[in-house]
Design an enzyme around this catalytic site. Structure first.
Site, PDB file in Angstrom:
ATOM      1  N   HIS A 239       0.871  -1.184   0.000  1.00  0.00           N
ATOM      2  CA  HIS A 239       0.000   0.000   0.000  1.00  0.00           C
ATOM      3  C   HIS A 239       0.905   1.230   0.000  1.00  0.00           C
ATOM      4  CE1 HIS A 239      -2.997   2.903   1.300  1.00  0.00           C
ATOM      5  NE2 HIS A 239      -3.935   1.991   1.230  1.00  0.00           N
ATOM      6  N   ARG A 259      -6.445  10.200   0.298  1.00  0.00           N
ATOM      7  CA  ARG A 259      -6.330  10.616  -1.108  1.00  0.00           C
ATOM      8  C   ARG A 259      -7.708  10.727  -1.743  1.00  0.00           C
ATOM      9  NH1 ARG A 259      -3.451   6.386  -3.656  1.00  0.00           N
ATOM     10  NH2 ARG A 259      -3.598   5.209  -1.728  1.00  0.00           N
TER      11      ARG A 259
END
Ligand SMILES: Cc1cc2nc3c(=O)[nH]c(=O)nc-3n(C[C@H](O)[C@H](O)[C@H](O)COP(=O)(O)OP(=O)(O)OC[C@H]3O[C@@H](n4cnc5c(N)ncnc54)[C@H](O)[C@@H]3O)c2cc1C
Length: 608
Positions: A239, A259
């Protein structure tokens, strides 16, 4: 008087091993089909990885984006998975996840809401539309609470803090499982007509991970030993955003929701570097510049429709992780070896409301107020796309009576998983697998006979580390494994490193066979580690052999010596790991299952 070597016996029609989202959903489905169900978990009920899930559950509900539907979700999932996904699994997942999410809501899950009172959905990398139903950044907690209530109400027998260490088999397939209570060390056997493995992932094989102590690849190793196949084990998801500082929390996840809500990635020079890393063939899906990305974020924060395209930070995880790795390697990293992720340009109350856990996590652990300044982040081992090979419809493995669902399986996510697609995977395939296992159990007459030789062998193996008297600590071998896997089988791979890793794995296995533990069986973490370490060695070997075999780069698997994607050779091949008759691990390839022609038309514009 009973001794720990006199196991308790608890027969069930269906034994579900693992009480995360997949295990709970499978147990509910099996109980609804009339099976007598036992549910085992090695920690407390409710403490599985599913509870840690933050960002959301992906389903084309079309509450925020009317243009979305299952076909777009299917297409996004296949593109994200670089076409290695089992297409039928990706189809069922996209088709059925909306119903599974609505069902959760009907069972009491309270999701964040749109202004008109429907389930709100947020954007995540690789999804064409806002698709993730969520509860702030604590979605997994709500999901597990809801499923747990439902499972308890269904009268399912739960065995907490109980570790399964071996599956037994007979001529007609699986016959049961052997385990022990972590609290007392007493052993227990579960004769079962069908078994569902739902034990999650493998993150502890690596040094830096978002995963907890529970992710030691138990289910993958149990299935492999029982004769099932593992597929695509080379695809380990790093990740892009884990904490890098302070050292004690290195690897802890920073949810993609940051994000998704508009978080911007910058290097030490302040450059928004993701513009440089968008794959050419997908560039048209992203904003053209900062201004268009800002329009998208503003519309999102006001729950308004927009024609603006998404920011470059919402590229797929594999791509963003490699971009960060490159920035750091080329000397543009942050002081602690990461890059900066900034959401502080949005109003503070909005950030605190949408990302409450992230706000607290950084405040408490790193003394950083994310409403006032950027976070420092870097890649962390997060998820494994590969796993036990299963039938798409029922979750059946090639061992009769043995089923699997959730992160422990392979096929659904291909070479790279899109965020949010795991929680929906658990619901869709948890339900299908529970039903499949219950249907199998109905075909078995009487209580299955567990071979006493196999049971005694499993009990002896549990006792062995106490009996050796002297030897190395299992923690030393575990640490050596994690450091080695991070160094030689991490984000970027090369043949010489993978060969070196295989040699080191053989040596680590030799050391493992001689480890010794002190103390008794009661709550003895050193003893528990011995069994888990054996499983980590098995999955690490599977990852390394599969990574060595795949001489191309695709999705989460990046080979420096084979940097291109080689569709001609590898485009339609899954890696397959199996135990040979000689007891050794073998690796080969098999074709990706055929795709229905109608599904193919959905991808045609995209298929390279
Ligand atoms: C921090 C974090 C955030 C995430 N956020 C998201 C997100 O927002 N959206 C998303 O889609 N995905 C997310 N994921 C991924 C997702 O949470 C997992 O893939 C998913 O929860 C796995 O569910 P599972 O049911 O397969 O396994 P788990 O939930 O991990 O459950 C595994 C169960 O197996 C039990 N077990 C293991 N071994 C044994 C054994 N030998 N004997 C008995 N029991 C055993 C464990 O005790 C546990 O009960 C996130 C993951 C992490 C780590």
């Amino acid at each position: 008087m009973t001794s720990p070597n006199d196991p308790q016996t608890r027969p069930h029609d269906v034994l579900v091993i693992g009480a995360g989202g997949a295990g709970l959903r499978a147990a509910i489905a099996a109980a609804e089909a009339g099976a007598d169900v036992g549910l085992v978990c090695k920690s407390l009920l409710g403490k599985a990885h599913t509870v840690m899930a933050e960002g959301g559950v992906a389903a084309a509900l079309r509450h925020v984006a009317p243009d979305d539907d299952w076909k777009v979700h299917f297409r996004d999932t296949m593109i994200g998975g670089k076409y290695l996904n089992n297409p039928r699994m990706a189809q069922l997942h996209a088709l059925e996840s909306p119903d599974r999410v609505r069902e959760l809501e009907a069972w009491g899950a309270v999701f964040d809401r749109t202004r008109d009172g429907r389930i709100l959905q947020r954007s995540f990398g690789g999804h064409s539309h806002p698709r993730l139903a969520h509860v702030g950044d604590r979605t997994g907690l709500e999901m597990i609470r809801t499923l747990q209530d439902r499972a308890v109400a269904a009268g399912i027998q739960v065995y907490m803090e109980c570790t399964i260490s071996r599956l037994t088999t007979g001529p007609t397939g699986v016959t049961g499982a052997v385990g022990y209570w972590r609290t007392t060390g007493r052993t227990i056997v579960f004769p079962a007509k069908a078994i569902v493995l739902a034990t999650g992932g493998i993150g502890r094989a690596f040094e830096v991970t978002s995963n907890s102590w529970e992710y030691s690849g138990d289910g993958q190793a149990l299935a492999y030993d029982a004769g099932a196949e593992l597929i695509d084990m080379e695809f380990v998801q790093f990740h892009p955003t884990g904490m890098v500082w302070p050292p004690g929390v290195r690897g802890l996840l920073v949810t993609e929701a940051v994000r998704g809500e508009g978080g911007i990635l910058r290097n030490a020079a302040g450059e928004r570097f993701m513009w440089k890393y968008l794959p050419e063939e997908r560039r048209h899906e992203y904003a053209a510049d900062d201004a268009e990305a800002a329009t998208w974020v503003t519309a999102l924060s006001q729950s308004k429709q927009t024609d603006a395209r998404r920011p470059p930070e919402l590229s797929t995880r594999d791509n963003v992780a490699r971009a960060i790795y490159n920035e750091v390697k080329e000397g543009r990293g942050s002081p602690h070896g990461g890059v900066f992720l900034d959401i502080s340009y949005l109003p503070a109350d909005h950030v605190r409301r949408k990302l409450p856990s992230m706000y607290e996590q950084f405040k408490e652990l790193a003394d950083v107020d994310i409403t006032k300044g950027p976070m420092e982040i870097g890649p962390t081992t997060h998820y494994v796309m590969g796993g036990i090979k299963v039938d798409a419809e029922t979750g059946a493995t090639r061992v009769a009576g043995l089923y699997a669902a959730g992160e422990v399986t392979g096929g659904m996510h291909g070479a790279n998983r899109l965020g949010g697609n795991s929680l929906s995977d658990l619901l869709v395939f948890g339900m299908r697998t529970g039903a499949g296992a219950a249907a199998h159990a109905q075909t078995v007459d009487g209580e299955p006979h567990m071979d006493p030789v196999q049971v005694r062998g499993a009990l002896r193996d549990l006792e062995a580390p106490f009996e050796r008297g002297s030897g190395e600590s299992p923690y030393a071998v575990l640490r050596a494994l994690q450091v080695m896997m991070q160094r030689l089988v991490g984000i970027y791979r090369i043949e010489a490193d993978l060969d070196a890793a295989l040699i080191e794995l053989a040596e680590l296995r030799r050391r493992w066979a001689e480890v010794c533990v002190d103390g008794g069986r009661t709550y003895n973490p050193g003893w528990n580690t011995v069994f888990e370490l054996g499983n980590l060695l098995t999955v690490s070997e599977a990852i390394t052999r599969s990574a060595r075999q795949r001489t191309e780069s695709r999705g989460a698997h990046s080979r420096l010596d084979f940097p291109d994607t080689d569709d001609a050779v590898w485009g339609h091949r899954n890696s397959v790991i199996a135990k040979g008759d000689d007891g050794r691990m073998s690796v080969h390839t098999a074709p990706v299952p055929d795709m229905d022609p109608e599904l193919r038309t959905l991808l045609e514009a995209d298929h390279r």
